[in-house]
Design an enzyme around this catalytic site. Sequence first.
Site, PDB file in Angstrom:
ATOM      1  N   LYS A 112       0.925  -1.071   0.237  1.00 29.90           N
ATOM      2  CA  LYS A 112      -0.238   0.189  -0.088  1.00 29.90           C
ATOM      3  C   LYS A 112       0.886   1.531   0.048  1.00 29.90           C
ATOM      4  O   LYS A 112       0.162   2.558  -0.605  1.00 29.90           O
ATOM      5  CB  LYS A 112      -0.592   0.084   1.123  1.00 29.90           C
ATOM      6  CG  LYS A 112      -1.671  -1.138   1.271  1.00 29.90           C
ATOM      7  CD  LYS A 112      -3.655  -0.722   1.088  1.00 29.90           C
ATOM      8  CE  LYS A 112      -4.348  -1.909   0.808  1.00 29.90           C
ATOM      9  NZ  LYS A 112      -5.995  -1.460   0.597  1.00 29.90           N
ATOM     10  N   LYS A 193      -4.195 -11.199  -5.834  1.00 30.93           N
ATOM     11  CA  LYS A 193      -5.718 -11.353  -4.979  1.00 30.93           C
ATOM     12  C   LYS A 193      -7.064 -10.354  -6.241  1.00 30.93           C
ATOM     13  O   LYS A 193      -6.470  -9.179  -5.649  1.00 30.93           O
ATOM     14  CB  LYS A 193      -5.507 -10.791  -3.609  1.00 30.93           C
ATOM     15  CG  LYS A 193      -6.074 -10.290  -2.457  1.00 30.93           C
ATOM     16  CD  LYS A 193      -5.863  -9.835  -1.631  1.00 30.93           C
ATOM     17  CE  LYS A 193      -5.957  -8.419  -0.317  1.00 30.93           C
ATOM     18  NZ  LYS A 193      -7.525  -8.292  -0.109  1.00 30.93           N
ATOM     19  N   LYS A 196     -10.592  -4.649  -3.519  1.00 31.71           N
ATOM     20  CA  LYS A 196     -11.539  -3.480  -3.666  1.00 31.71           C
ATOM     21  C   LYS A 196     -11.377  -2.374  -4.077  1.00 31.71           C
ATOM     22  O   LYS A 196     -11.961  -1.537  -5.222  1.00 31.71           O
ATOM     23  CB  LYS A 196     -12.279  -2.927  -2.168  1.00 31.71           C
ATOM     24  CG  LYS A 196     -13.082  -3.905  -1.307  1.00 31.71           C
ATOM     25  CD  LYS A 196     -13.603  -3.429  -0.188  1.00 31.71           C
ATOM     26  CE  LYS A 196     -13.526  -4.312   1.445  1.00 31.71           C
ATOM     27  NZ  LYS A 196     -12.564  -3.441   1.529  1.00 31.71           N
TER      28      LYS A 196
HETATM   29  N1  AQP Z   1      -9.012 -11.732  -2.644  1.00 28.47           N
HETATM   30  C1  AQP Z   1      -9.789 -12.138  -0.916  1.00 28.47           C
HETATM   31  N2  AQP Z   1      -9.771 -13.357  -1.203  1.00 28.47           N
HETATM   32  C2  AQP Z   1     -10.734 -14.034   0.105  1.00 28.47           C
HETATM   33  N3  AQP Z   1     -10.551 -13.451   1.090  1.00 28.47           N
HETATM   34  C3  AQP Z   1     -10.155 -11.900   0.797  1.00 28.47           C
HETATM   35  N4  AQP Z   1     -10.396 -10.833   2.235  1.00 28.47           N
HETATM   36  C4  AQP Z   1      -9.784 -10.005   1.266  1.00 28.47           C
HETATM   37  N5  AQP Z   1      -9.446  -9.764   0.042  1.00 28.47           N
HETATM   38  C5  AQP Z   1      -9.755 -11.155   0.284  1.00 28.47           C
HETATM   39  C6  AQP Z   1     -10.829 -10.567   3.495  1.00 28.47           C
HETATM   40  O1  AQP Z   1     -11.842  -9.990   3.413  1.00 28.47           O
HETATM   41  C7  AQP Z   1     -12.126  -9.507   4.876  1.00 28.47           C
HETATM   42  C8  AQP Z   1     -12.487  -7.448   4.868  1.00 28.47           C
HETATM   43  O2  AQP Z   1     -11.556  -7.424   4.048  1.00 28.47           O
HETATM   44  P1  AQP Z   1     -11.201  -5.753   4.687  1.00 28.47           P
HETATM   45  O3  AQP Z   1     -12.108  -5.292   3.934  1.00 28.47           O
HETATM   46  O4  AQP Z   1      -9.960  -5.454   5.752  1.00 28.47           O
HETATM   47  O5  AQP Z   1      -9.829  -5.153   3.315  1.00 28.47           O
HETATM   48  P2  AQP Z   1      -9.140  -6.257   2.587  1.00 28.47           P
HETATM   49  O6  AQP Z   1      -8.652  -7.481   3.649  1.00 28.47           O
HETATM   50  O7  AQP Z   1      -7.238  -5.674   2.502  1.00 28.47           O
HETATM   51  O8  AQP Z   1      -9.093  -6.331   1.260  1.00 28.47           O
HETATM   52  P3  AQP Z   1      -9.621  -5.599   0.231  1.00 28.47           P
HETATM   53  O9  AQP Z   1     -10.542  -6.473  -0.806  1.00 28.47           O
HETATM   54  O10 AQP Z   1      -8.567  -6.367  -1.090  1.00 28.47           O
HETATM   55  O11 AQP Z   1      -9.413  -4.488   0.362  1.00 28.47           O
HETATM   56  P4  AQP Z   1      -8.357  -2.550  -0.053  1.00 28.47           P
HETATM   57  O12 AQP Z   1      -8.102  -3.438  -2.206  1.00 28.47           O
HETATM   58  O13 AQP Z   1      -9.010  -1.726   0.565  1.00 28.47           O
HETATM   59  O14 AQP Z   1      -6.969  -3.788   0.660  1.00 28.47           O
HETATM   60  C9  AQP Z   1     -10.515  -9.985   5.428  1.00 28.47           C
HETATM   61  O15 AQP Z   1     -10.566 -10.781   6.003  1.00 28.47           O
HETATM   62  C10 AQP Z   1     -10.152 -10.197   4.228  1.00 28.47           C
HETATM   63  O16 AQP Z   1      -9.008 -11.228   4.394  1.00 28.47           O
END
Ligand code: AQP
Length: 329
Positions: A112, A193, A196
Site C-alpha cells: 500500500k 488477489k 476492492k
Molecule cells: N481476495 C480475497 N480472497 C479472500 N478473502 C479476502 N479478503 C479480502 N480480499 C480477499 C478478506 O476480506 C476481509 C475484509 O477485508 P478488508 O475490508 O479489511 O480489506 P482487505 O483485506 O484489504 O480487502 P480488499 O478487498 O483487498 O480491500 P483493499 O483493496 O481496500 O485493501 C478480510 O478478512 C480479508 O482477509
Amino acid sequence: MKPRVFSGMQPSGNLHIGNYLGALKNWVRIQSDYEAIFCIVDMHAVTVYQNPDELRAKIRELAALYLAAGIDPKQSTIMVQSAVPAHAELCWMLTCVTPVGWLQRMTQFKAKAAEQETVGDGLLQYPVLMAADILLYQAAIVPVGEDQTQHLELTRDIAQRFNSLYGETFVMPETSLPSVGARIMGLDDPTKKMSKSAPGSGHAVALLDPPATIRKKIMRATTDSAPGVDFDVLSPGVANLLGIFQAFSGWDDAQMRAHFSGMRYGELKKQVADMVIANLEPLQKRYNEIVSEKGYVDAVLREGAERVTPIANATVELVKRRMGLYTPC
Ligand code: AQP
C-alpha cells in the site's frame, strides 16, 4: 459461556466475492457457536484518503451487507469501530510496545505504501489498530481471508510482548481460514488477489453487481490457451474459477473433478456465472429490503456499540492498571 469471535471489514470500495467467500460467509456459518462481534473498521479505512460523504454512506452499506449475508443482529453484534473510542485508546497503548521494524516488514504496508505519494503514519500503524480491535474483546477466534494471516501473527506477537512485559492480560487469538475461498484472485489477473481498491472493471465481482454484469465479468475472466479443464495442470485463472464455484457450491474435490474434468472454458465460465448469480440474488434482494427500512441499520449499529462498550472499557481499564497509567481510585 461461548468463546468470543471478532472480525471486521473496511467500508472502502465495493465489497466483492473475495471478501464474501474469504470472510463474511464464514462469519455467518460460525456465528451461532460463538459470542460474535462483527465490526465495520472505518478508522482502518481512513489510513488512505476517503471522501467523507462516500465513507458515511459506505459504513451503512457495509452494515446492510452484513445483515443481508445472514449476520443475525439478535445473536451477533454489528458495530462501527469509531463508535467505540476504546479501540483508539488501546491502539495507543499497544503502539508503545510494538517495535517499528515489525510494522515495516508487513507485506500489506509495503504494497500500500508503494501506491501512495505520501505515506501516512496510520498506514504503518494499521496492524496495531487491528491488534487493538481483536485484543480489546479478548477474542479467541478471528475468521479472515488468507491475506490477513500475517497481521494475525503480529497481533499474537504484540499480545505476547505485552503479556511478558506487564503480566498475563490478553487472550491469544487463533486465525480461522475457510477451507476453500481463503484467497480469491482477480478475474483479469489471477496472479493478484481480488481487491476492492484494484483498478479495472473486470477485476472483481461486487456483491451488488447486477446479474448481467456478473456474467459479463466472469465470461471475460483470464484463463489460458488449453481447450478445457485439466486438473493435473490448472493455470491460475482456471483454478480461480473452479475455486469460486467450489466455495459457493460447497462441493467436495471429488464432485468438482467428476463434473468439470475436460469441460471447455466457455461452459465452465457459464456454470461459474450461474452459481455466483444464484447465490448473490437472494443476498441482493435482502439488501434492498434492509435499506428500504428507514432507520433500521442505524438502530442495529447503535445497539451494537452499546452492547460492546462495557467489554471494551473493561479491557482498557485493565491495561491501564497493568501499565501503571492513571485510573481514578
Ligand atoms: N481476495 C480475497 N480472497 C479472500 N478473502 C479476502 N479478503 C479480502 N480480499 C480477499 C478478506 O476480506 C476481509 C475484509 O477485508 P478488508 O475490508 O479489511 O480489506 P482487505 O483485506 O484489504 O480487502 P480488499 O478487498 O483487498 O480491500 P483493499 O483493496 O481496500 O485493501 C478480510 O478478512 C480479508 O482477509
